[in-house]
Design a protein around this motif. Structure first.
Motif, PDB file in Angstrom:
ATOM      1  N   PRO A  18     -37.042   4.257  66.913  1.00  0.00           N
ATOM      2  CA  PRO A  18     -35.951   3.280  66.970  1.00  0.00           C
ATOM      3  C   PRO A  18     -36.456   1.845  67.034  1.00  0.00           C
ATOM      4  CG  PRO A  18     -36.165   4.466  69.049  1.00  0.00           C
ATOM      5  CD  PRO A  18     -37.060   5.150  68.084  1.00  0.00           C
ATOM      6  N   THR A  19     -37.618   1.648  67.653  1.00  0.00           N
ATOM      7  CA  THR A  19     -38.229   0.323  67.769  1.00  0.00           C
ATOM      8  C   THR A  19     -39.677   0.436  67.352  1.00  0.00           C
ATOM      9  OG1 THR A  19     -36.788  -0.168  69.656  1.00  0.00           O
ATOM     10  CG2 THR A  19     -38.655  -1.640  69.298  1.00  0.00           C
ATOM     11  N   LEU A  20     -40.137  -0.467  66.481  1.00  0.00           N
ATOM     12  CA  LEU A  20     -41.504  -0.390  65.966  1.00  0.00           C
ATOM     13  C   LEU A  20     -42.113  -1.782  65.903  1.00  0.00           C
ATOM     14  CD1 LEU A  20     -43.610   1.612  64.615  1.00  0.00           C
ATOM     15  CD2 LEU A  20     -42.781   0.677  62.439  1.00  0.00           C
ATOM     16  N   GLY A  21     -43.331  -1.905  66.420  1.00  0.00           N
ATOM     17  CA  GLY A  21     -44.111  -3.127  66.274  1.00  0.00           C
ATOM     18  C   GLY A  21     -45.140  -2.948  65.181  1.00  0.00           C
ATOM     19  N   LEU A  22     -45.249  -3.920  64.297  1.00  0.00           N
ATOM     20  CA  LEU A  22     -46.213  -3.870  63.194  1.00  0.00           C
ATOM     21  C   LEU A  22     -47.288  -4.922  63.395  1.00  0.00           C
ATOM     22  CD1 LEU A  22     -47.222  -3.045  60.344  1.00  0.00           C
ATOM     23  CD2 LEU A  22     -45.610  -4.736  59.414  1.00  0.00           C
ATOM     24  N   VAL A  23     -48.542  -4.495  63.238  1.00  0.00           N
ATOM     25  CA  VAL A  23     -49.675  -5.419  63.244  1.00  0.00           C
ATOM     26  C   VAL A  23     -50.322  -5.362  61.863  1.00  0.00           C
ATOM     27  CG1 VAL A  23     -51.859  -6.056  64.329  1.00  0.00           C
ATOM     28  CG2 VAL A  23     -50.036  -5.007  65.712  1.00  0.00           C
ATOM     29  N   PRO A  24     -50.044  -6.336  60.989  1.00  0.00           N
ATOM     30  CA  PRO A  24     -50.663  -6.329  59.661  1.00  0.00           C
ATOM     31  C   PRO A  24     -52.111  -6.815  59.753  1.00  0.00           C
ATOM     32  CG  PRO A  24     -48.632  -7.638  59.709  1.00  0.00           C
ATOM     33  CD  PRO A  24     -49.058  -7.415  61.115  1.00  0.00           C
ATOM     34  N   THR A  25     -53.046  -6.105  59.140  1.00  0.00           N
ATOM     35  CA  THR A  25     -54.458  -6.497  59.188  1.00  0.00           C
ATOM     36  C   THR A  25     -55.109  -6.253  57.837  1.00  0.00           C
ATOM     37  OG1 THR A  25     -55.654  -4.428  59.693  1.00  0.00           O
ATOM     38  CG2 THR A  25     -54.454  -5.463  61.514  1.00  0.00           C
ATOM     39  N   MET A  26     -56.307  -6.847  57.687  1.00  0.00           N
ATOM     40  CA  MET A  26     -57.152  -6.527  56.552  1.00  0.00           C
ATOM     41  C   MET A  26     -58.338  -5.665  56.999  1.00  0.00           C
ATOM     42  SD  MET A  26     -57.040  -9.577  53.773  1.00  0.00           S
ATOM     43  CE  MET A  26     -58.228 -10.664  54.531  1.00  0.00           C
ATOM     44  N   GLY A  27     -58.199  -5.079  58.188  1.00  0.00           N
ATOM     45  CA  GLY A  27     -59.244  -4.175  58.648  1.00  0.00           C
ATOM     46  C   GLY A  27     -60.426  -4.892  59.259  1.00  0.00           C
ATOM     47  N   TYR A  28     -61.504  -4.138  59.470  1.00  0.00           N
ATOM     48  CA  TYR A  28     -62.693  -4.583  60.203  1.00  0.00           C
ATOM     49  C   TYR A  28     -62.239  -5.202  61.530  1.00  0.00           C
ATOM     50  CZ  TYR A  28     -67.690  -5.030  60.411  1.00  0.00           C
ATOM     51  OH  TYR A  28     -69.005  -4.838  60.753  1.00  0.00           O
ATOM     52  N   LEU A  29     -61.581  -4.372  62.309  1.00  0.00           N
ATOM     53  CA  LEU A  29     -60.837  -4.819  63.471  1.00  0.00           C
ATOM     54  C   LEU A  29     -61.745  -5.327  64.579  1.00  0.00           C
ATOM     55  CD1 LEU A  29     -58.239  -1.913  63.599  1.00  0.00           C
ATOM     56  CD2 LEU A  29     -58.078  -4.089  62.373  1.00  0.00           C
ATOM     57  N   HIS A  30     -61.219  -6.287  65.329  1.00  0.00           N
ATOM     58  CA  HIS A  30     -61.924  -6.825  66.490  1.00  0.00           C
ATOM     59  C   HIS A  30     -60.951  -6.913  67.661  1.00  0.00           C
ATOM     60  CE1 HIS A  30     -59.886 -10.563  65.496  1.00  0.00           C
ATOM     61  NE2 HIS A  30     -60.512 -10.628  64.327  1.00  0.00           N
ATOM     62  N   ALA A  31     -61.420  -7.475  68.770  1.00  0.00           N
ATOM     63  CA  ALA A  31     -60.606  -7.496  69.986  1.00  0.00           C
ATOM     64  C   ALA A  31     -59.310  -8.279  69.807  1.00  0.00           C
ATOM     65  CB  ALA A  31     -61.414  -8.076  71.147  1.00  0.00           C
ATOM     66  N   GLY A  32     -59.296  -9.252  68.889  1.00  0.00           N
ATOM     67  CA  GLY A  32     -58.053  -9.978  68.633  1.00  0.00           C
ATOM     68  C   GLY A  32     -56.979  -9.078  68.053  1.00  0.00           C
ATOM     69  N   HIS A  33     -57.359  -8.269  67.061  1.00  0.00           N
ATOM     70  CA  HIS A  33     -56.401  -7.307  66.503  1.00  0.00           C
ATOM     71  C   HIS A  33     -55.905  -6.345  67.581  1.00  0.00           C
ATOM     72  CE1 HIS A  33     -58.915  -8.133  62.762  1.00  0.00           C
ATOM     73  NE2 HIS A  33     -57.703  -8.480  62.384  1.00  0.00           N
ATOM     74  N   LEU A  34     -56.830  -5.845  68.390  1.00  0.00           N
ATOM     75  CA  LEU A  34     -56.465  -4.841  69.384  1.00  0.00           C
ATOM     76  C   LEU A  34     -55.562  -5.425  70.466  1.00  0.00           C
ATOM     77  CD1 LEU A  34     -59.830  -2.896  69.700  1.00  0.00           C
ATOM     78  CD2 LEU A  34     -57.887  -2.458  68.176  1.00  0.00           C
ATOM     79  N   SER A  35     -55.714  -6.738  70.743  1.00  0.00           N
ATOM     80  CA  SER A  35     -54.807  -7.375  71.709  1.00  0.00           C
ATOM     81  C   SER A  35     -53.384  -7.409  71.152  1.00  0.00           C
ATOM     82  CB  SER A  35     -55.288  -8.785  72.051  1.00  0.00           C
ATOM     83  OG  SER A  35     -55.096  -9.685  70.961  1.00  0.00           O
ATOM     84  N   LEU A  36     -53.248  -7.591  69.836  1.00  0.00           N
ATOM     85  CA  LEU A  36     -51.925  -7.547  69.209  1.00  0.00           C
ATOM     86  C   LEU A  36     -51.339  -6.146  69.284  1.00  0.00           C
ATOM     87  CD1 LEU A  36     -52.564  -9.688  65.993  1.00  0.00           C
ATOM     88  CD2 LEU A  36     -51.511 -10.435  68.125  1.00  0.00           C
ATOM     89  N   VAL A  37     -52.187  -5.137  69.079  1.00  0.00           N
ATOM     90  CA  VAL A  37     -51.736  -3.745  69.179  1.00  0.00           C
ATOM     91  C   VAL A  37     -51.201  -3.473  70.579  1.00  0.00           C
ATOM     92  CG1 VAL A  37     -52.534  -1.350  69.220  1.00  0.00           C
ATOM     93  CG2 VAL A  37     -53.231  -2.871  67.345  1.00  0.00           C
ATOM     94  N   ARG A  38     -51.909  -3.953  71.588  1.00  0.00           N
ATOM     95  CA  ARG A  38     -51.476  -3.697  72.974  1.00  0.00           C
ATOM     96  C   ARG A  38     -50.171  -4.423  73.281  1.00  0.00           C
ATOM     97  NH1 ARG A  38     -57.444  -4.992  74.238  1.00  0.00           N
ATOM     98  NH2 ARG A  38     -58.415  -3.003  73.680  1.00  0.00           N
ATOM     99  N   GLN A  39     -50.029  -5.638  72.781  1.00  0.00           N
ATOM    100  CA  GLN A  39     -48.772  -6.356  72.999  1.00  0.00           C
ATOM    101  C   GLN A  39     -47.619  -5.643  72.305  1.00  0.00           C
ATOM    102  OE1 GLN A  39     -48.934 -10.580  72.209  1.00  0.00           O
ATOM    103  NE2 GLN A  39     -46.738 -10.846  72.448  1.00  0.00           N
ATOM    104  N   ALA A  40     -47.870  -5.173  71.089  1.00  0.00           N
ATOM    105  CA  ALA A  40     -46.826  -4.434  70.365  1.00  0.00           C
ATOM    106  C   ALA A  40     -46.441  -3.166  71.114  1.00  0.00           C
ATOM    107  CB  ALA A  40     -47.317  -4.096  68.962  1.00  0.00           C
ATOM    108  N   ARG A  41     -47.418  -2.497  71.672  1.00  0.00           N
ATOM    109  CA  ARG A  41     -47.150  -1.275  72.449  1.00  0.00           C
ATOM    110  C   ARG A  41     -46.270  -1.597  73.650  1.00  0.00           C
ATOM    111  NH1 ARG A  41     -46.957   3.456  71.425  1.00  0.00           N
ATOM    112  NH2 ARG A  41     -49.096   3.720  70.713  1.00  0.00           N
TER     113      ARG A  41
END
Length: 275
Positions: A18-41
């Protein structure tokens, strides 16, 4: 964690949340991407991440071919974060034969990254538009590190009446201030040390601003002087701009975006700070 490469399958999978957070990336992930994932969660419950190195946002002499890629590493990191969906399309999925539509924000192409990288934001806006329409998230998460990108995406969503909330999270930095970026992997050990000059320049300008300086020309000169202390750094632009229009300011009255792009050998680095 579902890893899906087709549009039909990812839409079917997305429909159960019902609710979805999207984190668009170009891959080769780092801690910045993962912080967005945690906020979306935290804010959405379910999280989708797209991994797609978008060819249309790279110019003919840019680094599309050597842009860092490691899908298995990325998927391991995302699984550890409890991501629900990962969308990993091929270029032919996003841009099938006969594809001929672009999202163009003309004003964005006239300033800063748009002027320095012709066509870049057409590629960014088009692919983000497609990802939003494919996954239809409740919210999409971006980092302040790519400041002009966040302005472009927010304007596109507003102008096209798209029903998605755009969330911009602060830049994540190393302990010495270097902004996290997948391109940092290009830097040699010596260049990595030198690259901290971007943050030092931004900090110097912000300190002058905090002390009462409001002349944009003076603040640009402060940043340029700090950059000049590293002879191997070649500035492309140093900017004190309006945070919304991104037009250069003469005097700061309601805040500003300090930003810069530099060359360090063959590596191009950007950074910014809002005041």
């Amino acid at each position: 964690m579902q890893v899906i490469s087709t549009i039909e399958a990812v839409r079917t999978a997305r429909a159960v949340y019902p609710t979805l957070g999207l984190v668009p990336t170009m891959g080769y992930l780092h801690a910045g991407h993962l912080s967005l994932v945690r906020q979306a969660r935290q804010e959405c419950g379910a999280v989708a991440v797209s991994i797609f190195v978008n060819p249309t946002q790279f110019g003919p002499n840019e680094d599309f071919g050597r842009y860092p890629r490691d899908m298995q590493r990325d998927l391991s990191l995302l699984e550890a974060e409890g991501v629900d969906l990962v969308f990993t399309p091929e270029p032919s999925t996003i841009y099938p034969p006969g594809f001929g539509t672009e999202v163009v924000l003309a004003a964005a192409e006239e300033v800063l990254e748009g002027a320095a990288r012709p066509g870049h934001f057409r590629g960014v806006a088009t692919v983000v538009c497609k990802l939003l329409n494919i996954l239809q998230p409740t919210r999409a998460y971006f980092g302040q590190k790519d400041a002009q990108q966040t302005v472009v995406v927010r304007q596109m969503v507003r102008d096209l009446n798209m029903p998605y909330e755009i969330v911009v999270a602060p830049t994540i930095r190393e302990a010495d201030g270097l902004a996290l970026s997948s391109r940092n992997t290009y830097l040699s050990a010596e260049q990595r040390q030198t690259a901290t000059v971007l943050y030092r320049a931004l900090r110097a300008a912000s300190e002058h601003y905090a002390a009462g300086e409001r002349s944009a020309a003076v603040l640009r000169e402060v940043m340029q002087m700090v950059l000049a202390g590293e002879p191997s750094v070649q500035p492309e632009y140093v900017s004190v701009a309006d945070p919304l229009s991104l037009r250069e300011l003469e005097t700061i009255s309601h805040g500003a975006l300090f930003s810069m792009a530099v060359r360090l050998g063959s590596v191009r680095l950007i950074d910014n700070m809002l005041v």
